[in-house]
Design a protein around this motif. Sequence first.
Motif, mmCIF file in Angstrom:
data_model
loop_
_atom_site.group_PDB
_atom_site.id
_atom_site.type_symbol
_atom_site.label_atom_id
_atom_site.label_comp_id
_atom_site.label_asym_id
_atom_site.label_seq_id
_atom_site.Cartn_x
_atom_site.Cartn_y
_atom_site.Cartn_z
ATOM 1 N N PHE B 66 0.836 -1.195 0.000
ATOM 2 C CA PHE B 66 0.000 0.000 0.000
ATOM 3 C C PHE B 66 0.870 1.245 0.000
ATOM 4 O O PHE B 66 1.179 1.787 1.048
ATOM 5 C CB PHE B 66 -0.920 0.000 1.218
ATOM 6 C CG PHE B 66 -1.945 -1.090 1.184
ATOM 7 C CD1 PHE B 66 -2.989 -1.052 0.271
ATOM 8 C CD2 PHE B 66 -1.871 -2.156 2.058
ATOM 9 C CE1 PHE B 66 -3.936 -2.061 0.233
ATOM 10 C CE2 PHE B 66 -2.822 -3.162 2.021
ATOM 11 C CZ PHE B 66 -3.854 -3.127 1.114
ATOM 12 N N THR B 71 -2.270 3.117 -4.125
ATOM 13 C CA THR B 71 -3.434 3.709 -3.481
ATOM 14 C C THR B 71 -4.272 4.507 -4.477
ATOM 15 O O THR B 71 -5.503 4.458 -4.452
ATOM 16 C CB THR B 71 -3.001 4.610 -2.324
ATOM 17 O OG1 THR B 71 -2.225 3.842 -1.402
ATOM 18 C CG2 THR B 71 -4.201 5.182 -1.605
ATOM 19 N N LEU B 74 -6.157 2.124 -6.518
ATOM 20 C CA LEU B 74 -7.245 1.617 -5.689
ATOM 21 C C LEU B 74 -8.430 2.559 -5.684
ATOM 22 O O LEU B 74 -9.586 2.143 -5.813
ATOM 23 C CB LEU B 74 -6.737 1.454 -4.249
ATOM 24 C CG LEU B 74 -6.680 0.062 -3.668
ATOM 25 C CD1 LEU B 74 -6.109 -0.912 -4.655
ATOM 26 C CD2 LEU B 74 -5.874 0.054 -2.387
ATOM 27 N N LYS B 75 -8.125 3.843 -5.553
ATOM 28 C CA LYS B 75 -9.206 4.827 -5.542
ATOM 29 C C LYS B 75 -9.993 4.749 -6.827
ATOM 30 O O LYS B 75 -11.226 4.689 -6.820
ATOM 31 C CB LYS B 75 -8.623 6.234 -5.390
ATOM 32 C CG LYS B 75 -8.241 6.607 -3.990
ATOM 33 C CD LYS B 75 -7.874 8.090 -3.945
ATOM 34 C CE LYS B 75 -6.780 8.356 -2.937
ATOM 35 N NZ LYS B 75 -6.177 9.686 -3.109
ATOM 36 N N SER B 78 -11.994 1.542 -7.040
ATOM 37 C CA SER B 78 -13.127 1.413 -6.130
ATOM 38 C C SER B 78 -14.222 2.410 -6.484
ATOM 39 O O SER B 78 -15.379 2.203 -6.149
ATOM 40 C CB SER B 78 -12.679 1.563 -4.673
ATOM 41 O OG SER B 78 -12.428 2.894 -4.368
ATOM 42 N N GLN B 87 -18.409 -6.454 -5.793
ATOM 43 C CA GLN B 87 -17.713 -5.918 -4.647
ATOM 44 C C GLN B 87 -16.218 -5.997 -4.925
ATOM 45 O O GLN B 87 -15.770 -6.872 -5.658
ATOM 46 C CB GLN B 87 -18.029 -6.739 -3.401
ATOM 47 C CG GLN B 87 -19.492 -6.940 -3.168
ATOM 48 C CD GLN B 87 -19.893 -6.539 -1.767
ATOM 49 O OE1 GLN B 87 -19.061 -6.288 -0.914
ATOM 50 N NE2 GLN B 87 -21.187 -6.477 -1.537
ATOM 51 N N LEU B 88 -15.476 -5.104 -4.327
ATOM 52 C CA LEU B 88 -14.042 -5.039 -4.583
ATOM 53 C C LEU B 88 -13.275 -5.357 -3.315
ATOM 54 O O LEU B 88 -13.518 -4.762 -2.271
ATOM 55 C CB LEU B 88 -13.662 -3.632 -5.065
ATOM 56 C CG LEU B 88 -12.597 -3.453 -6.142
ATOM 57 C CD1 LEU B 88 -11.774 -2.226 -5.875
ATOM 58 C CD2 LEU B 88 -11.711 -4.667 -6.324
ATOM 59 N N LEU B 89 -12.363 -6.305 -3.427
ATOM 60 C CA LEU B 89 -11.499 -6.640 -2.318
ATOM 61 C C LEU B 89 -10.070 -6.294 -2.679
ATOM 62 O O LEU B 89 -9.561 -6.758 -3.683
ATOM 63 C CB LEU B 89 -11.590 -8.145 -2.050
ATOM 64 C CG LEU B 89 -12.377 -8.626 -0.854
ATOM 65 C CD1 LEU B 89 -13.409 -7.610 -0.416
ATOM 66 C CD2 LEU B 89 -13.011 -9.951 -1.133
ATOM 67 N N ALA B 90 -9.447 -5.480 -1.868
ATOM 68 C CA ALA B 90 -8.053 -5.169 -2.121
ATOM 69 C C ALA B 90 -7.189 -6.107 -1.312
ATOM 70 O O ALA B 90 -7.555 -6.542 -0.220
ATOM 71 C CB ALA B 90 -7.739 -3.728 -1.751
ATOM 72 N N TYR B 91 -6.043 -6.395 -1.830
ATOM 73 C CA TYR B 91 -5.298 -7.471 -1.273
ATOM 74 C C TYR B 91 -3.825 -7.199 -1.474
ATOM 75 O O TYR B 91 -3.359 -6.980 -2.580
ATOM 76 C CB TYR B 91 -5.735 -8.757 -1.970
ATOM 77 C CG TYR B 91 -4.984 -9.932 -1.530
ATOM 78 C CD1 TYR B 91 -4.151 -10.597 -2.407
ATOM 79 C CD2 TYR B 91 -5.074 -10.360 -0.220
ATOM 80 C CE1 TYR B 91 -3.435 -11.680 -1.982
ATOM 81 C CE2 TYR B 91 -4.361 -11.436 0.204
ATOM 82 C CZ TYR B 91 -3.542 -12.090 -0.677
ATOM 83 O OH TYR B 91 -2.825 -13.148 -0.247
ATOM 84 N N SER B 92 -3.099 -7.120 -0.384
ATOM 85 C CA SER B 92 -1.681 -6.822 -0.481
ATOM 86 C C SER B 92 -0.871 -8.103 -0.381
ATOM 87 O O SER B 92 -0.976 -8.846 0.589
ATOM 88 C CB SER B 92 -1.273 -5.870 0.638
ATOM 89 O OG SER B 92 0.114 -5.964 0.855
#
Lengths: 326, 326
Positions: B66, B71, B74-75, B78, B87-92
């Motif tokens: 992240f 980021t 991601l914005k 999303s 649905q959105l799942l973020a995953y590091s």
Amino acid sequence: MSDVARTAGVSVATVSKVVNGRYGVAQATVERVQQVIHELGYEASLGAQSLRSHRTNVLGILVAEFEPFSTELLKGASREVAGSGYQLLAYSSGDGEGAAIGWERRSLARLSGTLIDGAVIVTPTVIETKDGFHVVAVDPHTGPSGLPTVDSDNFAGAVLATNYLLSLGHRRIGHISGRPDLESARLREAGFRRAMADADVPVDERIVRVGGFRVESAASTAAELLALPDRPTAIFAGNDLSAISTMDVARSMGLTVPDDLSVIGFDNVPESALVNPPLTTIMQPLQRMGAEALRLLIDLIAGVERDTHIRLPTELVVRASCRPYR
Amino acid sequence: MSDVARTAGVSVATVSKVVNGRYGVAQATVERVQQVIHELGYEASLGAQSLRSHRTNVLGILVAEFEPFSTELLKGASREVAGSGYQLLAYSSGDGEGAAIGWERRSLARLSGTLIDGAVIVTPTVIETKDGFHVVAVDPHTGPSGLPTVDSDNFAGAVLATNYLLSLGHRRIGHISGRPDLESARLREAGFRRAMADADVPVDERIVRVGGFRVESAASTAAELLALPDRPTAIFAGNDLSAISTMDVARSMGLTVPDDLSVIGFDNVPESALVNPPLTTIMQPLQRMGAEALRLLIDLIAGVERDTHIRLPTELVVRASCRPYR
DNA sequence: ATCGGTATCGATAACGTTTTCGAATCTTCC
DNA sequence: GGAAGATTCGAAAACGTTATCGATACCGAT
């Protein structure tokens, strides 16, 4: 799994035992099955696992939005999760400032039923915890929700900030508060008022206003504040983002910070060290808060007895956005 | 679901049809069942759904870490996902610079089997796409992986940056490149060399070095570069983060930017506008790239025919970290 | 040889959905 | 009034896993 079983010449039950390291299967068989698993690239189906055993070994972290504040939390949490045997899924409820309320509750309910074993939430609304599902909140939540919580001492931090401004000789101090449904915003305002009262400095209600925690809304309140005939000589902003946008507004109005206006923020997000001038602010140990929240969640799930409310200290970090009055 | 069925006086099959809006159930029944669903607060089990129908309506976005770059992506992603029914799942993947290689592949495989319908990956390693699973990559990937991709024109951007420095009269231009396993880093270096060659300016190999895309590693290379007897008068950093840390290093060595050293970055992450002096850089439309990647993923899953490689334009944004030579 | 005890393994019943398909009911039309 | 067709519904199988528990094989000791 049945493919693996067939190839290895055993039953699916045995494969399952090998995968989960259960007792009761011969060493030779274990090795053979593991070999086949590796060859076939078999991965257990999370869905089926959760369906059957009500565990997924996946944890969620629900943020309202991906902004610097939650990003720091995310970093801390994702560092903490490494090696814990869990996976971390970050999840943005996607609502900006109070957009689709209740939506976050619903989607969490959806995930919680089957997808994740627990969650840390970084959102204003408090969530009723269902049966076997654990959630821990970051930031204090309003009301008597007995939610396990990790936060920092917002009240003390606000006192710190205000006292610093006071000690620099400022008397006419404005406050831009965060969104009012956030308990942390309320605590910061309360701390501000307490420090002012303790110093016997009256607060002018016309220069304490709610600005929200977002850039845009803070900017417009800042503009109003600074357009006042007797504008404040210092501003305690509810968080760093609004402090930064206050500085922007000041500059665009021909004011220079800190010569014409002192500004202090709250949070100490990484950006605050970068801006010009570097922002004096109150530090919350954001990454550590994320990590502590995740650890607390894991402990809760594991059923270990421990303190269920962690409050981390805040700290004044002096940079260059404040200067003595006159 | 059987609770709902019993309470509403119908079968689970009917409840399922109502939930999914299937044809073939009377209007009156639909309303009654929906009423009960609401009363009982029923939520379908994602695990069971995916088990049965191999769809979850959940999309993943896998980032290495992240940091500001991801980021922003991601914005954008999303924002795009809202209203799409997903649905959105973020995953590091949690690996820093090349830490646990292969780990990201494994965990993605695990999730992909059952948890998510597709993913956008923001990681260097290319991933072989399994049967029904869609993935789109952000940033170009090396090699002939036919992965659907959205990126920006890294080569052209690097030419832009170098030409700008050249046009300011700089001849002794250094380059700090990104991690070499990133195709984008290679393209930027190539663009740099091309622009230099086109201008008939020889590049001194001692002042083009790999610095990685992380703050720490970039700092040490910058330090070496600037300690050289005949140090460069301008530096084209592989990305904004290393540009910023280059400026820090310069300052700590008593050099002032841009008077003693011009610095230009790449990416235009929000931080670059904040730093002091504000960083001149090459903009990639990061949020838009995230959004486009997500849209591409959704289209792919829906099976719509479309271009599977999107390249967005880059743009020079001039701020204050560069100045004419002499 | 017999027996109790231990290892090892596999059949099978869930878990909560979706889908198929046939049964039952209702409409319409001659 | 009856047949054909349309509508509405439910029984049951399947998805991939785990837990239980009974079956079998093996061991050493009598």
